[in-house]
Design an enzyme around this catalytic site. Structure first.
Site, PDB file in Angstrom:
ATOM      1  N   ARG A  39     -11.202  -1.833   6.720  1.00  0.00           N
ATOM      2  CA  ARG A  39     -11.676  -1.845   5.485  1.00  0.00           C
ATOM      3  C   ARG A  39     -10.484  -2.526   4.660  1.00  0.00           C
ATOM      4  O   ARG A  39      -9.543  -2.759   5.178  1.00  0.00           O
ATOM      5  CB  ARG A  39     -12.162  -0.555   4.907  1.00  0.00           C
ATOM      6  CG  ARG A  39     -11.257   0.557   4.580  1.00  0.00           C
ATOM      7  CD  ARG A  39     -11.540   1.661   4.006  1.00  0.00           C
ATOM      8  NE  ARG A  39     -10.402   2.400   3.364  1.00  0.00           N
ATOM      9  CZ  ARG A  39     -10.421   3.382   2.454  1.00  0.00           C
ATOM     10  NH1 ARG A  39     -11.786   3.634   2.122  1.00  0.00           N
ATOM     11  NH2 ARG A  39      -9.649   4.007   1.855  1.00  0.00           N
TER      12      ARG A  39
ATOM     13  N   ILE B 141      -7.750  -4.589   2.706  1.00  0.00           N
ATOM     14  CA  ILE B 141      -7.090  -5.820   2.973  1.00  0.00           C
ATOM     15  C   ILE B 141      -7.161  -6.076   4.310  1.00  0.00           C
ATOM     16  O   ILE B 141      -7.296  -7.363   4.872  1.00  0.00           O
ATOM     17  CB  ILE B 141      -5.579  -5.522   2.564  1.00  0.00           C
ATOM     18  CG1 ILE B 141      -5.330  -5.686   0.909  1.00  0.00           C
ATOM     19  CG2 ILE B 141      -4.664  -6.749   3.313  1.00  0.00           C
ATOM     20  CD1 ILE B 141      -4.133  -5.125   0.478  1.00  0.00           C
TER      21      ILE B 141
ATOM     22  N   ASP C 172      -8.150   0.587  14.258  1.00  0.00           N
ATOM     23  CA  ASP C 172      -8.198   1.532  13.101  1.00  0.00           C
ATOM     24  C   ASP C 172      -8.541   3.015  13.723  1.00  0.00           C
ATOM     25  O   ASP C 172      -9.138   3.251  14.575  1.00  0.00           O
ATOM     26  CB  ASP C 172      -9.703   1.110  12.078  1.00  0.00           C
ATOM     27  CG  ASP C 172      -9.159   1.707  10.747  1.00  0.00           C
ATOM     28  OD1 ASP C 172      -9.145   2.866  10.261  1.00  0.00           O
ATOM     29  OD2 ASP C 172      -9.155   0.570   9.602  1.00  0.00           O
ATOM     30  N   LYS C 173      -8.088   3.963  12.743  1.00  0.00           N
ATOM     31  CA  LYS C 173      -8.424   5.231  13.158  1.00  0.00           C
ATOM     32  C   LYS C 173      -9.818   5.778  12.588  1.00  0.00           C
ATOM     33  O   LYS C 173     -10.351   6.895  12.843  1.00  0.00           O
ATOM     34  CB  LYS C 173      -7.172   6.179  12.860  1.00  0.00           C
ATOM     35  CG  LYS C 173      -7.077   6.349  11.448  1.00  0.00           C
ATOM     36  CD  LYS C 173      -5.809   7.350  11.221  1.00  0.00           C
ATOM     37  CE  LYS C 173      -5.641   7.705   9.637  1.00  0.00           C
ATOM     38  NZ  LYS C 173      -4.401   8.671   9.894  1.00  0.00           N
TER      39      LYS C 173
ATOM     40  N   ASP D 196      -4.500   5.201  16.368  1.00  0.00           N
ATOM     41  CA  ASP D 196      -3.985   5.805  15.440  1.00  0.00           C
ATOM     42  C   ASP D 196      -2.248   5.151  15.615  1.00  0.00           C
ATOM     43  O   ASP D 196      -1.699   5.412  16.635  1.00  0.00           O
ATOM     44  CB  ASP D 196      -3.730   7.356  15.519  1.00  0.00           C
ATOM     45  CG  ASP D 196      -2.840   7.867  14.410  1.00  0.00           C
ATOM     46  OD1 ASP D 196      -2.188   7.326  13.945  1.00  0.00           O
ATOM     47  OD2 ASP D 196      -3.091   9.238  14.000  1.00  0.00           O
ATOM     48  N   VAL D 197      -2.065   4.247  14.790  1.00  0.00           N
ATOM     49  CA  VAL D 197      -0.556   3.592  15.055  1.00  0.00           C
ATOM     50  C   VAL D 197       0.493   4.761  15.123  1.00  0.00           C
ATOM     51  O   VAL D 197       1.688   4.253  15.208  1.00  0.00           O
ATOM     52  CB  VAL D 197      -0.378   2.496  14.003  1.00  0.00           C
ATOM     53  CG1 VAL D 197      -1.553   1.465  14.185  1.00  0.00           C
ATOM     54  CG2 VAL D 197      -0.331   2.761  12.546  1.00  0.00           C
TER      55      VAL D 197
ATOM     56  N   TYR E 253       6.767   5.707  -1.256  1.00  0.00           N
ATOM     57  CA  TYR E 253       5.881   4.450  -0.947  1.00  0.00           C
ATOM     58  C   TYR E 253       6.721   3.051  -0.871  1.00  0.00           C
ATOM     59  O   TYR E 253       6.736   2.331   0.012  1.00  0.00           O
ATOM     60  CB  TYR E 253       4.653   4.276  -1.584  1.00  0.00           C
ATOM     61  CG  TYR E 253       3.760   3.028  -1.468  1.00  0.00           C
ATOM     62  CD1 TYR E 253       3.041   2.956  -0.074  1.00  0.00           C
ATOM     63  CD2 TYR E 253       3.986   2.082  -2.212  1.00  0.00           C
ATOM     64  CE1 TYR E 253       2.171   1.849   0.213  1.00  0.00           C
ATOM     65  CE2 TYR E 253       3.327   0.718  -1.869  1.00  0.00           C
ATOM     66  CZ  TYR E 253       2.175   0.639  -0.857  1.00  0.00           C
ATOM     67  OH  TYR E 253       1.583  -0.456  -0.777  1.00  0.00           O
TER      68      TYR E 253
ATOM     69  N   THR F 167      -9.230  -3.061  -3.695  1.00  0.00           N
ATOM     70  CA  THR F 167      -9.602  -2.519  -2.498  1.00  0.00           C
ATOM     71  C   THR F 167     -10.480  -1.030  -2.708  1.00  0.00           C
ATOM     72  O   THR F 167     -10.189  -0.246  -3.685  1.00  0.00           O
ATOM     73  CB  THR F 167      -8.414  -2.235  -1.514  1.00  0.00           C
ATOM     74  OG1 THR F 167      -7.667  -1.489  -1.845  1.00  0.00           O
ATOM     75  CG2 THR F 167      -7.952  -3.759  -1.406  1.00  0.00           C
TER      76      THR F 167
ATOM     77  N   LEU G 109      -9.256   1.586  -1.604  1.00  0.00           N
ATOM     78  CA  LEU G 109      -7.932   2.189  -1.946  1.00  0.00           C
ATOM     79  C   LEU G 109      -7.473   2.413  -3.194  1.00  0.00           C
ATOM     80  O   LEU G 109      -7.189   3.327  -3.886  1.00  0.00           O
ATOM     81  CB  LEU G 109      -6.782   2.057  -0.874  1.00  0.00           C
ATOM     82  CG  LEU G 109      -5.468   3.067  -1.001  1.00  0.00           C
ATOM     83  CD1 LEU G 109      -5.730   4.598  -1.078  1.00  0.00           C
ATOM     84  CD2 LEU G 109      -4.549   2.259   0.016  1.00  0.00           C
TER      85      LEU G 109
END
Length: 270
Positions: free
Chosen positions: A19, A21, A40-41, A62-63, A154, A189, A191
């Site tokens: 989803r 970006i 993606d997770k 899951d990275v 962040y 987005t 988010l």
């Protein structure tokens, strides 16, 4: 047809591709003719995009889990025989919080996702990218360079992504592997919408985000996707660069203080 030939036959992994970006980047690479692995997770989002877009494969990953990442790479190479580009997009922006409201554990978890996830996938993908003379694209953020209020963890993680991009570009140039990053500004987005909804006045927050750009609008995921395809397919003499996709948000002067000091007030010496 020219669009579909820009990266035809190449194999691309996009993390966080289900989803926002990430999905915009997936769509752009599919339009360029690439075969895209959506990592993606979020199983529902990833599977929905896989069904919508021919030429994509969804792999649950899951990275922050190294074994997941190893499986992602091995399964990609097993299915397609090679790997040409990795787009490290998976990441998260927490809701606004002052430094005293942050926690060491929360900071550590954000580092695991935003920074170490990028590092792990890149490191494990490099043997394949060296064979193909491929490239890495890291999705950083404008605020990694200019800062952002109430977002110390962040900003720190994204600033590190940009710095790591430059270091990797130096190390991998000897193998013909290019490493670049994209630093988006305000991109509309899910988010961004969720973060706005968590504020006292969501409409005012969205307006503030919209007016932060001289162009008078937020960007779209497709525009970040177009930048990613450019870096992968055409920017053959670019490595270690930070490509700003911001609508000019970093330009010019602006109101930054929450208070004012009288002109005649003495300057406090250091």
């Amino acid at each position: 047809m020219a669009t579909r030939s820009r990266y035809a036959g190449k194999v691309v992994i996009v993390t966080g591709g289900g989803r926002g970006i990430g999905a915009g980047i997936v769509r752009a690479f599919v339009e360029s003719g690439a075969q895209v692995v959506i990592c993606d997770k979020d199983e529902l989002g990833g599977q929905a995009l896989e069904q919508e877009l021919p030429g994509t494969v969804f792999l649950l990953c899951d990275v922050t889990q190294e074994e997941d990442v190893r499986t992602l790479i091995s399964e990609t190479v097993r299915r397609f025989g090679s790997l040409d580009c990795v787009v490290n997009n998976a990441g998260y922006h927490p809701p606004p919080q002052w430094p005293e409201e942050t926690s060491t554990q929360g900071f550590r978890q954000l580092l695991e996702l935003n920074l170490l996830g990028t590092y792990t996938l890149t490191k494990l993908a490099l043997p394949h990218l060296r064979k193909s003379h491929g490239n890495v694209i890291n999705i950083s953020s404008l605020v990694g360079g200019i800062g952002q209020s109430q977002a110390v963890p962040y900003v720190a993680t994204k600033g590190a992504v940009t710095a790591m991009t430059k270091a990797l570009a130096l190390d991998e140039s000897q193998y013909g592997v290019r490493v670049n990053c994209i630093s988006p500004g305000n991109i509309w987005t899910p988010l961004w919408e969720e973060l706005a909804a968590s504020t006292p006045d969501p409409k005012a927050t969205v307006r503030e985000g919209t007016m932060a750009q001289p162009l008078g609008r937020m960007g779209q995921p497709a525009e970040v996707g177009a930048a990613a395809v450019f870096l992968a397919s055409e920017a053959s003499f670019c490595t270690g660069i930070e490509l700003l996709v911001t609508g000019g948000a970093e330009l010019g002067y602006g109101c930054k203080a929450r208070w004012s000091v009288p002109l005649e007030a003495p300057v406090t010496p250091f």
